[in-house]
Design an enzyme around this catalytic site. Structure first.
Site, short mmCIF file in Angstrom:
data_model
loop_
_atom_site.label_atom_id
_atom_site.label_comp_id
_atom_site.label_asym_id
_atom_site.label_seq_id
_atom_site.Cartn_x
_atom_site.Cartn_y
_atom_site.Cartn_z
N SER A 31 0.83 -1.21 0.00
CA SER A 31 0.00 0.00 0.00
C SER A 31 0.86 1.26 0.00
O SER A 31 1.74 1.41 0.86
CB SER A 31 -0.85 0.07 1.27
OG SER A 31 -1.51 -1.13 1.48
N HIS A 62 -5.22 0.89 -4.40
CA HIS A 62 -4.43 -0.27 -4.81
C HIS A 62 -4.56 -0.44 -6.31
O HIS A 62 -5.64 -0.71 -6.81
CB HIS A 62 -4.91 -1.55 -4.12
CG HIS A 62 -4.46 -1.66 -2.69
ND1 HIS A 62 -3.48 -2.51 -2.29
CD2 HIS A 62 -4.86 -1.00 -1.59
CE1 HIS A 62 -3.30 -2.38 -0.99
NE2 HIS A 62 -4.12 -1.46 -0.54
N HIS A 84 -5.87 -9.05 -0.66
CA HIS A 84 -5.73 -9.40 0.75
C HIS A 84 -6.82 -10.40 1.16
O HIS A 84 -7.89 -10.43 0.55
CB HIS A 84 -5.87 -8.14 1.62
CG HIS A 84 -4.89 -7.07 1.28
ND1 HIS A 84 -5.07 -6.20 0.24
CD2 HIS A 84 -3.71 -6.75 1.85
CE1 HIS A 84 -4.04 -5.37 0.17
NE2 HIS A 84 -3.20 -5.68 1.13
N TYR A 86 -8.73 -10.08 3.66
CA TYR A 86 -9.93 -9.38 4.15
C TYR A 86 -10.87 -8.97 3.03
O TYR A 86 -12.01 -8.61 3.28
CB TYR A 86 -9.54 -8.17 5.02
CG TYR A 86 -8.76 -7.08 4.30
CD1 TYR A 86 -9.37 -6.24 3.39
CD2 TYR A 86 -7.41 -6.91 4.56
CE1 TYR A 86 -8.65 -5.25 2.74
CE2 TYR A 86 -6.69 -5.92 3.93
CZ TYR A 86 -7.31 -5.09 3.02
OH TYR A 86 -6.60 -4.12 2.37
N GLU A 87 -10.40 -9.02 1.78
CA GLU A 87 -11.29 -8.72 0.67
C GLU A 87 -12.22 -9.88 0.36
O GLU A 87 -13.10 -9.78 -0.49
CB GLU A 87 -10.46 -8.36 -0.57
CG GLU A 87 -9.67 -7.08 -0.38
CD GLU A 87 -8.78 -6.76 -1.57
OE1 GLU A 87 -9.32 -6.34 -2.60
OE2 GLU A 87 -7.55 -6.94 -1.46
N ALA A 114 2.90 -2.06 4.02
CA ALA A 114 2.77 -1.03 5.06
C ALA A 114 2.36 -1.77 6.33
O ALA A 114 1.58 -2.71 6.27
CB ALA A 114 1.70 -0.03 4.66
N MET A 212 -1.57 -6.74 7.23
CA MET A 212 -2.65 -7.62 6.75
C MET A 212 -2.27 -8.38 5.48
O MET A 212 -3.14 -8.79 4.71
CB MET A 212 -3.91 -6.79 6.51
CG MET A 212 -4.37 -6.02 7.75
SD MET A 212 -5.77 -4.96 7.41
CE MET A 212 -5.75 -3.89 8.86
N SER A 213 -0.97 -8.55 5.25
CA SER A 213 -0.54 -9.24 4.03
C SER A 213 0.73 -10.03 4.30
O SER A 213 1.08 -10.31 5.45
CB SER A 213 -0.28 -8.22 2.92
OG SER A 213 0.85 -7.43 3.24
N ASN A 236 2.62 3.65 11.16
CA ASN A 236 1.94 4.12 12.38
C ASN A 236 2.38 3.26 13.55
O ASN A 236 2.84 2.14 13.36
CB ASN A 236 0.42 4.01 12.21
CG ASN A 236 -0.01 2.59 11.88
OD1 ASN A 236 0.09 2.14 10.74
ND2 ASN A 236 -0.46 1.87 12.89
N HIS A 248 -7.09 4.56 7.61
CA HIS A 248 -6.44 4.21 6.35
C HIS A 248 -5.76 5.44 5.75
O HIS A 248 -4.68 5.33 5.16
CB HIS A 248 -7.47 3.62 5.39
CG HIS A 248 -6.89 3.19 4.07
ND1 HIS A 248 -5.92 2.21 3.97
CD2 HIS A 248 -7.13 3.61 2.81
CE1 HIS A 248 -5.59 2.05 2.70
NE2 HIS A 248 -6.31 2.89 1.97
#
Ligand code: HPA
Length: 273
Positions: A31, A62, A84, A86-87, A114, A212-213, A236, A248
């Site tokens: 990202s 993306h 990902h 989560y998609e 990220a 998340m990846s 972050n 985000h």
């Protein structure tokens, strides 16, 4: 043939005539890091949507294409955008692109992302060399039938991130004159950010960055014979480690800010591969 093999074969057939050369290094851009493609001598582009059965990202910001080109003498295939868990994609779908790039001929994989910093000393904009990972909170992409064409049933993960490639990244950071963090990447399924309690647990478990990846992609990459290395861009402090609310937008803005350093480091490292 298993479903996975059929899908992969269809994708391979769809791209085989459009690949300008045999890539050596495959790169997945995380990202906010997609601009890296501007650093290379581009030769061809294949949009994911033109590949039947290829997973396409649903997240704003993306992109979705393969970019082929050279960094110095190194022939590259770059994924500008990934999907990902989560998609809603299955772990097998998430790693299909990694397997496809292996079939294109690449044998080195550079994964980038990220991530939230789990260590107090990490600051937004820091780059972290991934030295190991924790994938226990996400399903394995190797569940189910294991056709021998894809790899061994029980892959060894004791040296998942290649030491020689990691040394090249360390050397490149030193040459660029900036500090490189090093640590363990932990994949959480998302899409919600972590709670402070989860972040405390992940810190106890030895995680240094959470995202998340990546970890499922590393598993599939080791399985199919890639040498793997990885870089996290810390965008972050993970939840509870700072008073800031997570969004985000904040993550994307921090990735943008770190992008010039990231581009420089990746270019230097890849030229040596
Ligand atoms: N948690 C999970 N994924 C992330 C984060 C985070 O804090 N920052 C960027 N990706």
């Amino acid at each position: 043939m298993t479903d996975t093999e059929v899908k992969l074969e269809n994708c391979r057939k769809a791209v085989e005539d459009r690949i300008p050369f045999r890539p050596r290094v495959a790169i997945v851009l995380g990202s906010g890091l997609g601009d890296f493609v501007e650093e290379i001598d581009q030769k061809a582009v294949i949009e994911y949507r033109d590949i039947p059965g290829f997973p396409v990202s649903t997240v704003a910001g993306h992109e979705g294409r393969f970019v082929f080109g050279y960094a110095g003498e190194t022939p590259l295939v770059i994924m500008q955008g990934r999907v990902h868990l989560y998609e809603g994609y299955s772990p097998e779908e998430v790693v299909l692109p990694v397997r496809l790039m292996r079939q294109m001929g690449a044998d080195i994989l550079v994964l980038t992302n990220a991530a939230g910093g789990l260590r107090e000393e990490y600051r937004p904009g820091d780059l972290m060399l991934i030295t190991d990972q924790i994938s226990t909170f996400v399903p394995s992409p190797l569940r189910g039938a294991n056709p021998a064409s894809l790899g061994t049933r029980f892959p060894d993960m004791s040296a998942a991130y290649d030491e020689e490639l990691s040394m090249l990244i360390r050397e490149s950071a030193a040459e660029c004159g900036f500090t490189l963090r090093e640590g363990v990447y932990l994949q959480n399924p998302g899409p919600q950010y972590e709670t402070p309690a989860e972040v405390r647990m992940f810190r106890e478990l030895g995680g240094c960055a959470v995202g998340m990846s990546t970890a499922v992609e590393t598993i599939a990459a080791v399985h199919c014979g890639f040498r793997v290395c990885g870089i996290s861009c810390i965008t972050n402090a993970a939840a509870g480690l700072s008073h800031k609310k997570l969004s985000h937008e904040e993550v994307a803005a921090a990735a943008d800010e770190a992008a010039p350093q990231f581009r420089k480091l990746l270019l230097e490292a890849v030229r040596k591969m």
